[in-house]
Write an enzyme that holds these catalytic residues in place. Structure first.
Site, PDB file in Angstrom:
ATOM      1  CD  GLU A   1     -17.022  32.543  -5.732  1.00 47.50           C
ATOM      2  OE1 GLU A   1     -16.964  31.500  -6.386  1.00 47.50           O
ATOM      3  OE2 GLU A   1     -16.481  32.650  -4.625  1.00 47.50           O
TER       4      GLU A   1
ATOM      5  CD  GLU B   1     -14.050  31.565  -9.869  1.00 47.16           C
ATOM      6  OE1 GLU B   1     -13.896  30.703  -8.992  1.00 47.16           O
ATOM      7  OE2 GLU B   1     -14.046  32.785  -9.642  1.00 47.16           O
TER       8      GLU B   1
HETATM    9  C1  BG6 Z   1     -13.954  30.822  -6.025  1.00 52.09           C
HETATM   10  C2  BG6 Z   1     -13.234  32.136  -6.071  1.00 52.09           C
HETATM   11  O1  BG6 Z   1     -14.662  30.764  -4.842  1.00 52.09           O
HETATM   12  O2  BG6 Z   1     -13.227  29.651  -5.982  1.00 52.09           O
HETATM   13  C3  BG6 Z   1     -11.771  32.050  -6.454  1.00 52.09           C
HETATM   14  O3  BG6 Z   1     -13.891  33.072  -6.893  1.00 52.09           O
HETATM   15  C4  BG6 Z   1     -11.169  30.810  -5.835  1.00 52.09           C
HETATM   16  O4  BG6 Z   1     -11.158  33.251  -6.047  1.00 52.09           O
HETATM   17  C5  BG6 Z   1     -11.873  29.608  -6.395  1.00 52.09           C
HETATM   18  O5  BG6 Z   1      -9.795  30.714  -5.999  1.00 52.09           O
HETATM   19  C6  BG6 Z   1     -11.320  28.280  -5.946  1.00 52.09           C
HETATM   20  O6  BG6 Z   1     -11.241  28.224  -4.581  1.00 52.09           O
HETATM   21  P1  BG6 Z   1      -9.878  27.848  -3.848  1.00 52.09           P
HETATM   22  O7  BG6 Z   1     -10.173  28.044  -2.430  1.00 52.09           O
HETATM   23  O8  BG6 Z   1      -9.606  26.451  -4.207  1.00 52.09           O
HETATM   24  O9  BG6 Z   1      -8.855  28.784  -4.371  1.00 52.09           O
END
Ligand code: BG6
Length: 479
Positions: free
Chosen positions: A176, A377
């Site tokens: 990111e 993701e």
């Molecule tokens: C992304 C990141 O922004 O979202 C991860 O690359 C992160 O590291 C994921 O865990 C989900 O966000 P969160 O805040 O729910 O863990």
């Protein structure tokens, strides 16, 4: 017949600092997340300048993948994973980031992990830097504001490229990277927080430092991509963008322009540099309007040109709306919020759920760049409560994933070249934005709780068996 290519990379995604634990084991040094306490949805986590003995630092034990990796990778294999996205923790290899020689014990750990993946025919997808900057580099250089970091990052990359030849083929240079465009990225990504001790929501925002840091990350990324292309032609080098698709709240032309500018800076700015090898046309005006003066050196333009990525990856959780009009309520998010969309529901953390937006996003990205894409993701952070039978029946998570996969299939039919899909937190892990365990994404439940208690045992959720079926049918059976 499945619309997904037969070698489609189904799998799951993680990050070292959120699941490895063993934060000071076998010579590992502290990285930025090791200096962050726990928090919740409503109480922000803190970043501290030293580790207070009486406070809880969730990354220190996390879910202890460091000692459970064999069991965890075997569970991924049982689901049928073709790929497993993980990051290498920079401070396992170079504890302060500045050593001349790497830490052998850290290198050996990832050898064990990659060998275990190989045993199960799982292809690792490695993020080189996932919000894991060595804290010593924050103290000495104010993180990526220091141009010196380019060289340290190159040293780190050269070490892991050489060491894991034959074991790793897919590399992502920065997780990111566009986090640096947003104030939240100050802690997570650019590490421009020297001396700061306080809630992450109140870190002083200095855009000049963030964009200088980003310039250095662009150069670092381009340099190692060029190096990999020249020395390891079999390596495939990717970027990673937090894609925050946004829609104008109204058809008011002023909203259209506002949204276009937001899309430009938040979503396209970094990838234009990484795909096309130069800053986009709109950067100049943005910098002028915001009084940002990025220091460059002769040769920088050439470096960016020579280190373009082979494939584009991104995270996708939600969409938001943008408006110039007065609004009462905002929507949630980890890097950015926005205005609520009346057509969408939201997660318990306020992240607006928009499966169709994923199809739209895939088409937008592919339309702009025409290189292979991967969703690395996606997922639903939710409270999981055990049923009377002691099991997790996470139908809400299955629904979320099913709808997103169905929209990916539509995008493939639209003609998008999609390589793979690795849902986030395939095993429960620590939340990046809030530092809590209660926000779970996994197919695998981990017996670990916000107060640090739990025996770390692993259990299969309903979604585990469902995703196994999805993979076995190459995305055809989503029932
Ligand atoms: C992304 C990141 O922004 O979202 C991860 O690359 C992160 O590291 C994921 O865990 C989900 O966000 P969160 O805040 O729910 O863990």
């Amino acid at each position: 017949m499945s619309v997904f290519p037969k070698d489609f990379l189904w799998g799951g995604a993680t990050a070292a600092n959120q699941f490895e634990g063993a934060w000071d084991v076998d010579g590992k040094g502290p990285s930025v997340p090791d200096m962050c306490t726990n928090g919740t949805h409503t109480v922000p986590k803190w970043v501290t300048t030293y580790t207070h003995p009486d406070r809880l630092y969730p990354s220190h034990e996390a879910i202890d993948f460091y000692h459970h990796y064999e069991e965890d990778i075997a569970l991924f294999a049982e689901m049928g994973f073709k790929t497993f996205r993980l990051s290498i923790n920079w401070t396992r290899i170079y504890p302060t980031g500045m050593e001349e020689q790497p830490n052998e014990a850290g290198l050996a750990f990832y050898d064990r992990v990659f060998d275990c993946c190989k045993k199960h025919n799982i292809e690792p997808l490695v993020t080189i830097s996932h919000y894991e900057l060595p804290y010593a580099l924050v103290e000495k250089y104010n993180g990526w504001e220091g141009r010196e970091l380019i060289e340290y990052y190159e040293r780190y990359c050269k070490t892991i490229f050489a060491r894991y030849k034959g074991k790793v083929k897919y590399w992502l240079t920065f997780n990111e990277i566009n986090a640096g465009v947003m104030p939240m990225g100050t802690v997570l990504s650019t590490g421009t927080i020297r001396g700061y001790d306080g809630p992450i929501t109140e870190v002083p925002d200095r855009p000049q430092e963030r964009f200088q840091a980003l310039h250095h990350q662009f150069l670092a990324s381009a340099k190692v991509i060029k190096y990999a292309h020249e020395n390891y032609p079999e390596y495939k080098m990717g970027n990673m963008i937090a894609f925050g698709m946004s829609y104008p709240s109204t058809p008011d032309p002023a909203d259209m322009i506002e949204n276009q500018q937001h899309m430009n800076m938040f979503n396209w700015f970094c990838s234009d540099v990484q795909v096309r090898g130069e800053y986009p046309y709109f950067a100049k005006r943005y910098f002028a309007d915001h009084d940002i003066h990025v220091k460059t050196e002769p040769g920088d333009e050439q470096i960016l040109k020579e280190g373009c990525i082979d494939f584009y990856t991104f995270s996708y959780y939600m969409t938001n709306c943008i408006t110039t009009h007065e609004v009462e309520d905002t929507a949630g998010g980890n890097l950015l919020g926005g205005v609520k969309n009346p057509y969408l529901k939201a997660s318990d953390w306020g992240w607006q759920i928009d499966p169709m937006g994923l199809r739209y996003t895939l088409n937008e990205i592919y339309g702009r760049y025409q290189i292979p894409l991967m969703v690395v993701e996606n997922g639903l952070g939710a409270y999981d409560v055990k049923g009377e039978d002691g099991k997790i029946h996470d139908s809400y998570r299955i629904d979320y994933l099913r709808e997103h996969i169905a929209q990916m299939a539509e995008a493939v039919k639209d003609g998008v070249d999609l390589m793979g899909y690795t849902p986030w937190g395939c095993i429960d892990l620590v939340s990046a934005s809030t530092g809590e365990m209660a926000k779970r994404y996994g197919f695998i439940y981990v017996n670990k709780f916000d107060d640090g208690s739990g025996d770390l045992s692993r259990e299969r959720k309903d979604s585990f068996f469902w995703f196994k079926k999805v993979i076995a049918s190459n995305g055809e059976d989503l029932a």
